[in-house]
Design a protein around this motif. Structure first.
Motif, PDB file in Angstrom:
ATOM      1  N   SER A  42       0.866  -1.136  -0.042  1.00  0.00           N
ATOM      2  CA  SER A  42      -0.143  -0.050   0.054  1.00  0.00           C
ATOM      3  C   SER A  42       0.828   1.166   0.020  1.00  0.00           C
ATOM      4  CB  SER A  42      -0.956   0.165   1.285  1.00  0.00           C
ATOM      5  OG  SER A  42      -1.984  -0.989   1.116  1.00  0.00           O
ATOM      6  N   LEU A  46       0.940   3.723  -3.267  1.00  0.00           N
ATOM      7  CA  LEU A  46       0.645   5.168  -2.870  1.00  0.00           C
ATOM      8  C   LEU A  46       1.538   6.344  -3.471  1.00  0.00           C
ATOM      9  CD1 LEU A  46      -1.293   4.802   0.296  1.00  0.00           C
ATOM     10  CD2 LEU A  46      -2.222   5.268  -1.662  1.00  0.00           C
ATOM     11  N   LEU A  78      -3.972   3.365  -7.989  1.00  0.00           N
ATOM     12  CA  LEU A  78      -3.851   4.471  -6.630  1.00  0.00           C
ATOM     13  C   LEU A  78      -5.241   4.245  -5.833  1.00  0.00           C
ATOM     14  CD1 LEU A  78      -2.446   6.517  -5.304  1.00  0.00           C
ATOM     15  CD2 LEU A  78      -3.626   8.166  -6.378  1.00  0.00           C
ATOM     16  N   VAL A  79      -6.225   4.018  -6.295  1.00  0.00           N
ATOM     17  CA  VAL A  79      -7.567   3.627  -5.803  1.00  0.00           C
ATOM     18  C   VAL A  79      -7.404   2.257  -5.099  1.00  0.00           C
ATOM     19  CG1 VAL A  79      -9.783   3.015  -5.752  1.00  0.00           C
ATOM     20  CG2 VAL A  79      -9.105   4.942  -7.368  1.00  0.00           C
ATOM     21  N   THR A  82      -5.247   2.718  -2.098  1.00  0.00           N
ATOM     22  CA  THR A  82      -5.786   3.404  -0.913  1.00  0.00           C
ATOM     23  C   THR A  82      -7.107   2.452  -0.131  1.00  0.00           C
ATOM     24  OG1 THR A  82      -6.039   5.481  -2.212  1.00  0.00           O
ATOM     25  CG2 THR A  82      -7.401   5.363  -0.557  1.00  0.00           C
ATOM     26  N   CYS A  83      -7.403   1.406  -0.801  1.00  0.00           N
ATOM     27  CA  CYS A  83      -8.266   0.649  -0.063  1.00  0.00           C
ATOM     28  C   CYS A  83      -7.567  -0.604   0.659  1.00  0.00           C
ATOM     29  CB  CYS A  83      -9.395   0.187  -1.094  1.00  0.00           C
ATOM     30  SG  CYS A  83     -10.397   1.108  -2.031  1.00  0.00           S
TER      31      CYS A  83
END
Length: 364
Positions: A42, A46, A78-79, A82-83
């Motif tokens: 992550s 990111l 990127l999404v 983020t999750c």
């Protein structure tokens, strides 16, 4: 004859029972590794995808069609990054979901959309490379940035429609065995599991990969033909294509095992391969292949830097100016100080000349 059969059967059953009893240990071992792994990819994803988007957004030159598709691919990654921290925290707490039912739905919809949109963006960028190298003399709307942006909007919409079952059936439910409020995918009928697997296998992998394979075969043929380099602009397109091929290769490496596991899960739905041992191996395999697939979103930015020469050049231009915002002011000050020094030197020479001429009183 019966004795021999029983002699073979008993060890088989014992082995299967041992595998079933060891399943919990294997699952606990896997769960202990997942939070750290998810947290690591992550952070890397990111930072990497954020920098890629900054380069595409801040560059002076207008975006090409390939830039539009690759930029949307970076946005999807990127999404995803983020999750993933939500699940890292949840797994670390024994699958206790503490973020509410709304985030339970939205986080998992975003993760599902990432995969569908990513593979479709890769398919489109492969088609763009095919048109650029194989059909360089043809003009097509698909090779216009304005149309590429509209197509990307359609891809995001399609990804959302495909993941609607996730939005409807993801829910927060208390599970008695671990004693936690878990964010689970509760299908109203087992057939929805079959629908989920087939949709991902066919529309999320098989069809896009066939299109990519067709385009890639023709692209490789054109790259091996030196005569094509005489066409104007093809040499630059050729360099950009190497980046696309690298991204496609890594995507297939990361996602093919997961697709294979989904296919095997479909066979398990039809009880083609029954048994406790097979079910547990499939559960562990799906988990491992899923996290290998997630790592693809963190690897892509490194491919941009390692393979993409044009991207590295643009990154130097963008971040060189960002990290040194005073360069223009310093250049201006340097020029100003130089001019002042030259002016003072000229005045000093003039004064010395006047002194020698006996006109000191005039300048005192």
């Amino acid at each position: 004859m019966d004795v021999n059969a029983s002699d073979w059967l008993v060890p088989t059953v014992d082995a299967e029972l041992d595998a079933c009893s060891n399943y919990t240990e294997a699952w606990l071992w896997l769960s202990s590794l997942q939070p750290a792994y998810l947290g690591f990819i992550s952070v890397v994803g990111l930072v990497g995808n954020g920098l890629v988007l900054c380069v595409f957004y801040l560059q002076r030159k207008p975006c090409t069609v390939a830039d539009v598709y690759l930029g949307n691919l970076a946005a999807a990654d990127l999404v995803m990054m983020t999750c993933l921290p939500f699940w890292a925290v949840t797994i670390a707490r024994g699958y206790q979901w503490d973020f509410g039912e709304v985030l339970c739905k939205l986080v998992n919809v975003a993760i599902s959309m990432n995969y569908i949109c990513s593979v479709l963006f890769l398919m489109l960028v492969s088609v763009d490379r095919y048109l650029a190298l194989v059909k360089p003399m043809r003009t097509s709307r698909l090779r216009r940035a304005a149309w590429a942006k509209r197509i990307c909007l359609g891809i995001w919409s399609l990804g959302f429609l495909i993941t609607l079952p996730t939005l409807f059936f993801r829910t927060l439910m208390f599970v008695e065995d671990p004693g936690v409020d878990a964010c689970i995918l509760a299908y109203p009928h087992p057939a929805w599991r079959l629908h989920h697997n087939i949709t991902r296998n066919v529309f999320g992998f098989l069809i896009p990969v066939l299109v990519v394979a067709y385009c890639t075969c023709h692209i490789v043929v054109e790259l091996s033909d030196r005569g094509v380099l005489w066409f104007p602009g093809v040499r630059a397109e050729r360099k950009a294509t190497y980046l696309v091929l690298a991204v496609l290769a890594v995507f297939l490496f990361c996602w093919t095992p997961h697709q294979a596991m989904l296919f095997l899960d479909t066979l398990d739905y039809f009880q083609v391969t029954p048994g406790c041992l097979w079910g547990h191996v499939l559960d562990i395999g799906i988990q491992l292949s899923t996290y290998l697939a997630y790592s693809n979103s963190a690897v892509n930015p490194f491919l941009f830097v390692i393979v993409g020469k044009h991207f590295r050049r643009r990154a130097k231009e963008v971040f060189g100016k960002t990290l040194n915002p005073w360069s223009k002011d310093m250049s201006y000050l340097t020029v100003s100080f130089t001019s002042i020094n030259r002016l003072n030197e000229t005045q000093r020479i003039s004064i010395d000349h006047l002194k020698k001429s006996g006109l000191k009183e005039t300048i005192s």
